[in-house]
Design an enzyme around this catalytic site. Sequence first.
Site, PDB file in Angstrom:
ATOM      1  N   PHE A  22      -4.104 -11.730 -28.392  1.00 46.43           N
ATOM      2  CA  PHE A  22      -4.310 -11.124 -29.712  1.00 46.43           C
ATOM      3  C   PHE A  22      -4.564 -12.209 -30.762  1.00 46.43           C
ATOM      4  CE2 PHE A  22      -1.424  -8.007 -27.609  1.00 46.43           C
ATOM      5  CZ  PHE A  22      -2.300  -6.929 -27.580  1.00 46.43           C
ATOM      6  N   LYS A  72       1.449 -24.283 -20.557  1.00 47.33           N
ATOM      7  CA  LYS A  72       2.272 -24.840 -21.644  1.00 47.33           C
ATOM      8  C   LYS A  72       2.996 -26.127 -21.233  1.00 47.33           C
ATOM      9  CE  LYS A  72       2.927 -20.670 -24.362  1.00 47.33           C
ATOM     10  NZ  LYS A  72       3.841 -19.772 -25.065  1.00 47.33           N
ATOM     11  N   ASP A 108       6.677 -21.816 -30.829  1.00 43.41           N
ATOM     12  CA  ASP A 108       7.225 -20.534 -30.354  1.00 43.41           C
ATOM     13  C   ASP A 108       8.658 -20.298 -30.840  1.00 43.41           C
ATOM     14  OD1 ASP A 108       5.032 -19.505 -28.947  1.00 43.41           O
ATOM     15  OD2 ASP A 108       5.530 -20.625 -27.132  1.00 43.41           O
ATOM     16  N   ALA A 134      15.136 -17.031 -18.327  1.00 45.32           N
ATOM     17  CA  ALA A 134      15.152 -18.493 -18.494  1.00 45.32           C
ATOM     18  C   ALA A 134      13.744 -19.057 -18.307  1.00 45.32           C
ATOM     19  CB  ALA A 134      16.111 -19.124 -17.490  1.00 45.32           C
ATOM     20  N   TYR A 232       5.964  -7.802 -27.453  1.00 45.15           N
ATOM     21  CA  TYR A 232       5.300  -7.216 -28.629  1.00 45.15           C
ATOM     22  C   TYR A 232       4.405  -6.038 -28.258  1.00 45.15           C
ATOM     23  CZ  TYR A 232       2.183 -10.884 -26.925  1.00 45.15           C
ATOM     24  OH  TYR A 232       1.448 -11.719 -26.120  1.00 45.15           O
TER      25      TYR A 232
HETATM   26  P1  NAP Z   1       8.000 -16.409 -17.818  1.00 48.04           P
HETATM   27  O1  NAP Z   1       7.892 -17.850 -18.131  1.00 48.04           O
HETATM   28  O2  NAP Z   1       7.311 -15.845 -16.632  1.00 48.04           O
HETATM   29  O3  NAP Z   1       9.580 -16.068 -17.732  1.00 48.04           O
HETATM   30  C1  NAP Z   1      10.046 -14.771 -17.465  1.00 48.04           C
HETATM   31  C2  NAP Z   1      11.558 -14.788 -17.274  1.00 48.04           C
HETATM   32  O4  NAP Z   1      11.983 -13.448 -17.033  1.00 48.04           O
HETATM   33  C3  NAP Z   1      12.023 -15.597 -16.069  1.00 48.04           C
HETATM   34  O5  NAP Z   1      13.319 -16.071 -16.321  1.00 48.04           O
HETATM   35  C4  NAP Z   1      12.016 -14.538 -14.963  1.00 48.04           C
HETATM   36  O6  NAP Z   1      12.900 -14.813 -13.918  1.00 48.04           O
HETATM   37  C5  NAP Z   1      12.546 -13.353 -15.732  1.00 48.04           C
HETATM   38  N1  NAP Z   1      12.116 -12.087 -15.120  1.00 48.04           N
HETATM   39  C6  NAP Z   1      10.865 -11.674 -14.897  1.00 48.04           C
HETATM   40  N2  NAP Z   1      10.854 -10.449 -14.356  1.00 48.04           N
HETATM   41  C7  NAP Z   1      12.161 -10.089 -14.218  1.00 48.04           C
HETATM   42  C8  NAP Z   1      12.804  -8.932 -13.696  1.00 48.04           C
HETATM   43  N3  NAP Z   1      12.129  -7.892 -13.240  1.00 48.04           N
HETATM   44  N4  NAP Z   1      14.156  -8.916 -13.689  1.00 48.04           N
HETATM   45  C9  NAP Z   1      14.855  -9.970 -14.160  1.00 48.04           C
HETATM   46  N5  NAP Z   1      14.300 -11.090 -14.671  1.00 48.04           N
HETATM   47  C10 NAP Z   1      12.962 -11.142 -14.697  1.00 48.04           C
HETATM   48  O7  NAP Z   1       7.481 -15.531 -19.048  1.00 48.04           O
HETATM   49  P2  NAP Z   1       7.573 -15.890 -20.611  1.00 48.04           P
HETATM   50  O8  NAP Z   1       6.334 -16.556 -21.048  1.00 48.04           O
HETATM   51  O9  NAP Z   1       8.875 -16.536 -20.857  1.00 48.04           O
HETATM   52  O10 NAP Z   1       7.548 -14.420 -21.256  1.00 48.04           O
HETATM   53  C11 NAP Z   1       8.674 -13.586 -21.191  1.00 48.04           C
HETATM   54  C12 NAP Z   1       8.486 -12.414 -22.179  1.00 48.04           C
HETATM   55  O11 NAP Z   1       8.405 -12.915 -23.512  1.00 48.04           O
HETATM   56  C13 NAP Z   1       7.198 -11.631 -21.932  1.00 48.04           C
HETATM   57  O12 NAP Z   1       7.448 -10.280 -22.111  1.00 48.04           O
HETATM   58  C14 NAP Z   1       6.261 -12.130 -23.002  1.00 48.04           C
HETATM   59  O13 NAP Z   1       5.345 -11.137 -23.431  1.00 48.04           O
HETATM   60  C15 NAP Z   1       7.236 -12.422 -24.134  1.00 48.04           C
HETATM   61  N6  NAP Z   1       6.716 -13.478 -25.027  1.00 48.04           N
HETATM   62  C16 NAP Z   1       6.599 -13.182 -26.341  1.00 48.04           C
HETATM   63  C17 NAP Z   1       6.135 -14.127 -27.208  1.00 48.04           C
HETATM   64  C18 NAP Z   1       5.992 -13.774 -28.662  1.00 48.04           C
HETATM   65  O14 NAP Z   1       5.363 -14.539 -29.398  1.00 48.04           O
HETATM   66  N7  NAP Z   1       6.562 -12.669 -29.108  1.00 48.04           N
HETATM   67  C19 NAP Z   1       5.793 -15.413 -26.748  1.00 48.04           C
HETATM   68  C20 NAP Z   1       5.943 -15.702 -25.396  1.00 48.04           C
HETATM   69  C21 NAP Z   1       6.414 -14.714 -24.535  1.00 48.04           C
HETATM   70  P3  NAP Z   1      12.380 -15.542 -12.567  1.00 48.04           P
HETATM   71  O15 NAP Z   1      12.280 -16.991 -12.931  1.00 48.04           O
HETATM   72  O16 NAP Z   1      13.425 -15.227 -11.592  1.00 48.04           O
HETATM   73  O17 NAP Z   1      11.047 -14.936 -12.253  1.00 48.04           O
END
Ligand code: NAP
Length: 289
Positions: A22, A72, A108, A134, A232
Amino acid sequence: MLAVNGKTKVVGLIGYPVEHTFSPSMHNAAFGSIGLNMVYLPFSIKPENLSNALDGIRGLDLIGANVTIPYKEKVISCLDKLSSEAEMIGAVNTIVNNDGILKGYNTDGLGFIRSLEEDAGVTPEDKSVMILGAGGAAKAVAFQLALSGIQELTLAVRRLDEGNKLSNDIGEKTGIKTKVIGLNDVETGGKLREIDILINATPIGMSPNVEDMPPVNLKQIPDDAIVCDLIYNPAETQLLAQAKGRGLKTLNGIGMLLYQGALAFELWTGIKPPIEIMKKALKKAITCR
Ligand code: NAP
């Protein structure tokens, strides 16, 4: 967006894939609204082309770029300098090109804190915080909170090894002790009864799985706590809807997305971003998806 001409400067987004982003809507609306002759373009970069793409920023004299999944962390080895936040978090979401010298920043975590303070009116000082997850977003938010005077941090994670790694890293770099518990032990762990801020940093509940809910019993959360979701899309996840139903204060991830972009805008241009224009463009882009 203004008409592109011979003087137009370019900012890029580097990721793979990038179709979901976006950010072009938000930044191009901002550039156009204040008459900046700049354009924001997404670049889908295959892993084998990452270092060429970074050289491309130098060679094409781009103003800079955003960096998204999955680069990243990987991008760091291609940069010349890092901000203190990016160095601490070990991840970069914004690059500024200064005459071929590429400096990486991480906006972030700061974006989240700004949203927490400005949109929800909550300051992190002395708060007890629990983060679910994490991964990349959890890491940025956890480090920034650790630097913002919180009292206590708990990470509730699916893989304890990942949680312990992040906990040790935060402890070493900020001096803040972080507890790690299993995501499925959140309710029995008793921690929910003591928290001020709960943050979902997992994709549980993200579109299209909008009915999914993290394993958290909201009845255990104190009445004056805030429940935040970094997701979001949708703007109101199942977690936030249930928290609202329970009378708790809530915050979605739109503000974090907005403010991380606003901070990047300022790094690229040196001027204050038109926040309201960016917010409107972002909400419109998310609603139209
Ligand atoms: P990521 O690096 O893939 O990390 C995801 C985390 O969630 C990991 O700790 C993962 O655990 C855990 N996880 C994933 N699926 C799970 C499940 N079904 N049950 C339990 N734990 C689960 O992703 P990310 O970039 O951190 O993004 C995470 C969320 O934040 C997303 O929804 C993304 O849209 C949001 N986000 C928002 C912003 C913003 O600006 N608002 C910015 C970045 C991200 P494992 O390591 O075990 O897979």
